[in-house]
Design a protein around this motif. Structure first.
Motif, PDB file in Angstrom:
ATOM      1  N   THR A   1     -28.704   4.041 -22.711  1.00 10.45           N
ATOM      2  CA  THR A   1     -29.487   5.292 -22.386  1.00 10.45           C
ATOM      3  C   THR A   1     -28.533   6.392 -22.974  1.00 10.45           C
ATOM      4  O   THR A   1     -28.867   7.502 -23.118  1.00 10.45           O
ATOM      5  CB  THR A   1     -29.722   5.678 -20.975  1.00 10.45           C
ATOM      6  OG1 THR A   1     -28.482   5.426 -20.472  1.00 10.45           O
ATOM      7  CG2 THR A   1     -30.923   4.842 -20.396  1.00 10.45           C
ATOM      8  N   GLY A   2     -27.193   5.928 -23.554  1.00 10.92           N
ATOM      9  CA  GLY A   2     -26.429   6.901 -24.266  1.00 10.92           C
ATOM     10  C   GLY A   2     -26.690   7.220 -25.543  1.00 10.92           C
ATOM     11  O   GLY A   2     -27.417   6.398 -26.306  1.00 10.92           O
TER      12      GLY A   2
ATOM     13  N   SER B   1     -30.192   5.336 -14.061  1.00 11.66           N
ATOM     14  CA  SER B   1     -31.403   5.086 -15.041  1.00 11.66           C
ATOM     15  C   SER B   1     -32.563   4.196 -14.537  1.00 11.66           C
ATOM     16  O   SER B   1     -33.285   3.853 -15.496  1.00 11.66           O
ATOM     17  CB  SER B   1     -30.795   4.683 -16.384  1.00 11.66           C
ATOM     18  OG  SER B   1     -29.855   5.860 -16.934  1.00 11.66           O
TER      19      SER B   1
HETATM   20  N1  LIG Z   1     -20.153   9.143 -28.905  1.00 10.82           N
HETATM   21  C1  LIG Z   1     -19.642   8.634 -30.184  1.00 10.82           C
HETATM   22  O1  LIG Z   1     -19.503   9.203 -31.285  1.00 10.82           O
HETATM   23  C2  LIG Z   1     -18.759   7.312 -29.953  1.00 10.82           C
HETATM   24  C3  LIG Z   1     -18.212   6.965 -31.031  1.00 10.82           C
HETATM   25  C4  LIG Z   1     -17.448   5.710 -30.650  1.00 10.82           C
HETATM   26  C5  LIG Z   1     -17.424   5.389 -29.303  1.00 10.82           C
HETATM   27  N2  LIG Z   1     -18.026   5.695 -28.306  1.00 10.82           N
HETATM   28  C6  LIG Z   1     -17.800   5.083 -26.941  1.00 10.82           C
HETATM   29  O2  LIG Z   1     -18.862   4.587 -26.885  1.00 10.82           O
HETATM   30  C7  LIG Z   1     -19.067   4.701 -25.254  1.00 10.82           C
HETATM   31  C8  LIG Z   1     -20.397   5.484 -24.780  1.00 10.82           C
HETATM   32  O3  LIG Z   1     -20.529   6.740 -25.596  1.00 10.82           O
HETATM   33  P1  LIG Z   1     -21.677   7.732 -25.453  1.00 10.82           P
HETATM   34  O4  LIG Z   1     -21.435   8.689 -26.413  1.00 10.82           O
HETATM   35  O5  LIG Z   1     -22.872   6.842 -26.008  1.00 10.82           O
HETATM   36  O6  LIG Z   1     -21.846   8.212 -24.096  1.00 10.82           O
HETATM   37  P2  LIG Z   1     -23.075   8.586 -23.381  1.00 10.82           P
HETATM   38  O7  LIG Z   1     -24.073   9.348 -24.267  1.00 10.82           O
HETATM   39  O8  LIG Z   1     -22.502   9.548 -22.211  1.00 10.82           O
HETATM   40  O9  LIG Z   1     -23.660   7.274 -22.392  1.00 10.82           O
HETATM   41  C9  LIG Z   1     -22.902   6.461 -21.725  1.00 10.82           C
HETATM   42  C10 LIG Z   1     -23.783   5.417 -21.389  1.00 10.82           C
HETATM   43  O10 LIG Z   1     -22.970   4.516 -20.419  1.00 10.82           O
HETATM   44  C11 LIG Z   1     -24.087   4.596 -19.386  1.00 10.82           C
HETATM   45  N3  LIG Z   1     -23.101   4.270 -18.088  1.00 10.82           N
HETATM   46  C12 LIG Z   1     -22.236   5.208 -17.589  1.00 10.82           C
HETATM   47  N4  LIG Z   1     -21.624   4.620 -16.605  1.00 10.82           N
HETATM   48  C13 LIG Z   1     -22.282   3.271 -16.483  1.00 10.82           C
HETATM   49  C14 LIG Z   1     -22.022   2.379 -15.330  1.00 10.82           C
HETATM   50  N5  LIG Z   1     -20.994   2.501 -14.295  1.00 10.82           N
HETATM   51  N6  LIG Z   1     -22.838   1.259 -15.431  1.00 10.82           N
HETATM   52  C15 LIG Z   1     -23.740   1.009 -16.575  1.00 10.82           C
HETATM   53  N7  LIG Z   1     -23.924   1.968 -17.325  1.00 10.82           N
HETATM   54  C16 LIG Z   1     -23.115   2.885 -17.297  1.00 10.82           C
HETATM   55  C17 LIG Z   1     -24.709   5.525 -19.277  1.00 10.82           C
HETATM   56  O11 LIG Z   1     -25.888   5.145 -18.437  1.00 10.82           O
HETATM   57  P3  LIG Z   1     -26.864   6.341 -17.645  1.00 10.82           P
HETATM   58  O12 LIG Z   1     -27.633   7.281 -18.357  1.00 10.82           O
HETATM   59  O13 LIG Z   1     -27.450   5.526 -16.366  1.00 10.82           O
HETATM   60  O14 LIG Z   1     -25.845   7.106 -16.946  1.00 10.82           O
HETATM   61  C18 LIG Z   1     -25.188   5.757 -20.707  1.00 10.82           C
HETATM   62  O15 LIG Z   1     -26.127   4.738 -21.130  1.00 10.82           O
HETATM   63  C19 LIG Z   1     -17.627   5.269 -24.748  1.00 10.82           C
HETATM   64  O16 LIG Z   1     -16.995   4.373 -24.511  1.00 10.82           O
HETATM   65  C20 LIG Z   1     -17.345   6.235 -26.259  1.00 10.82           C
HETATM   66  O17 LIG Z   1     -16.080   6.129 -25.957  1.00 10.82           O
HETATM   67  C21 LIG Z   1     -18.811   6.894 -28.711  1.00 10.82           C
END
Ligand SMILES: NC(=O)c1ccc[n+]([C@@H]2O[C@H](COP(=O)([O-])OP(=O)(O)OC[C@H]3O[C@@H](n4cnc5c(N)ncnc54)[C@H](OP(=O)(O)O)[C@@H]3O)[C@@H](O)[C@H]2O)c1
Length: 339
Positions: free
Chosen positions: A12-13, A41
């Motif tokens: 969902t992220g 979610s």
């Molecule tokens: N954004 C970027 O540009 C980017 C680039 C490279 C790497 N990353 C890495 O990718 C990861 C995610 O980033 P994002 O930007 O996609 O973050 P985000 O939009 O905040 O999404 C986070 C996701 O993780 C899920 N989540 C959080 N806690 C959880 C748990 N305890 N159990 C299961 N699912 C859980 C959330 O689910 P819910 O919706 O249910 O809370 C959501 O699906 C991070 O480690 C980040 O450092 C991000």
């Protein structure tokens, strides 16, 4: 090609959703798709090939009965540390987007066009996807290194709020609306107000004055290029834009360099696009790279010593910096081809 059962953890992220869009667009050979997220979610779904697939809360009991070939983790490092080994012990190949395992000596850290060979035929275990700002920089460094040898590198980044996930996007939107309504709101996600501002800090500071994002870029670049003592200095800056990151990259070289040859290599590179014609005011901006998989290079130049190359490097942090690079790692490791 054998169909692969795919799990997306963090479906969902921002990154997880983009990942599902990409596997559909590229026609990745998916058997079953299992989208996991947190308990919050429960009741939500993702759309894949015009079908709605229910979100599965991430718990050990919800994994036990599933055969998973490849698991893409993008739910933060705490979740990866707790759950990645659960998936890999069941035989899945885990590609992890978080920082949890990047500097672990036993875990490959991969940008396929630079060091993809190290994961060819790796069918299980954990592979780390580098930080978004590192991913877009190292293919360019690799080209210059092979051409003239790198003496030192100086980088400044301009990183959009989506790098901080969906909460980062919401904070910029809310602050802009609030400020235009003549009010003010306290920052929650970023350390200072991000709307109409620049913040020279991404992540907490260390005692030596560098912040976490800078340390990640330095260490990860050294690991991917295999140059342990690479002289590299980085300043990371959060900027009030939504998608894509830009970087100014200045490389001092060991030998004289020929920018025409470097440009030719970029033009011929399948994962890069050269947009560089000052006379036509042509250079990439964040808008050019948004929703694109390639790294865009412009403003490429060398000073009169010919031992320095500078460039402006732009890429979509959610695509090239996360979901697309992770997907290409899986394609490389598992030998997926689309012919
Ligand atoms: N954004 C970027 O540009 C980017 C680039 C490279 C790497 N990353 C890495 O990718 C990861 C995610 O980033 P994002 O930007 O996609 O973050 P985000 O939009 O905040 O999404 C986070 C996701 O993780 C899920 N989540 C959080 N806690 C959880 C748990 N305890 N159990 C299961 N699912 C859980 C959330 O689910 P819910 O919706 O249910 O809370 C959501 O699906 C991070 O480690 C980040 O450092 C991000």
């Amino acid at each position: 090609m054998k169909l692969l059962n795919v799990a997306v953890i963090g479906a969902t992220g921002i990154v997880g959703k983009e990942f599902i869009t990409l596997i559909e667009q590229r026609n990745f050979p998916v058997g079953e798709l299992f989208p996991f997220a947190s308990e919050r979610s429960l009741g939500e779904f993702v759309e894949y090939k015009k079908k709605e697939i229910s979100i599965i809360p991430l718990k050990k009991e919800n994994i036990a009965d599933k055969k998973i070939d490849v698991a893409f983790f993008s739910a933060g490092s705490a979740v990866s540390k707790e759950m990645a080994s659960v998936f890999s012990k069941k035989g899945a190949l885990v590609i992890d987007n978080s920082s949890a395992f990047r500097m672990d000596k036993a875990v490959p850290l991969v940008v396929p066009e630079v060091n993809g060979d190290i994961v060819k035929n790796m069918k299980t275990g954990i592979i780390a996807n580098p930080n978004c700002s590192t991913i877009q920089m190292v293919p360019f460094l690799d080209i210059v290194n092979k051409h003239a040898g790198i003496e030192s590198v100086f980088v400044s980044t301009y990183q959009s709020v989506s790098g901080a996930g969906k909460k980062g996007i919401e904070e910029l939107k809310d602050q802009v609306v609030t400020l235009f309504s003549g009010k003010s709101s306290d920052p929650q996600v970023f350390p200072q107000r991000i709307a109409f501002n620049l913040i020279p800090q991404i992540g907490p500071f260390y005692p030596d004055g560098y912040c976490e994002e800078e340390v990640k870029m330095i260490n990860e670049t050294r690991k991917i290029l295999g140059i342990k003592d690479l002289d590299i200095d980085v300043t990371t800056v959060r900027v009030p834009t939504f998608f894509s990151h830009a970087e100014t990259v200045v490389i001092n070289t060991k030998k004289e360099c020929d920018t025409a040859k470097i440009k030719k290599q970029i033009e011929n590179h399948s994962e890069m696009i050269l947009m560089d014609d000052p006379e036509e005011l042509l250079y990439p901006t964040l808008i050019d790279s948004s929703r694109r998989n390639e790294v865009f290079i412009g403003r490429l130049r060398s000073n009169d010593t010919k031992r320095r190359v500078s460039a402006w490097v732009v890429a979509d942090n959610v695509r090239k910096g996360a979901a697309y690079n992770a997907l290409r790692i899986a394609e490389t490791a598992l030998g997926v081809s689309y012919e």
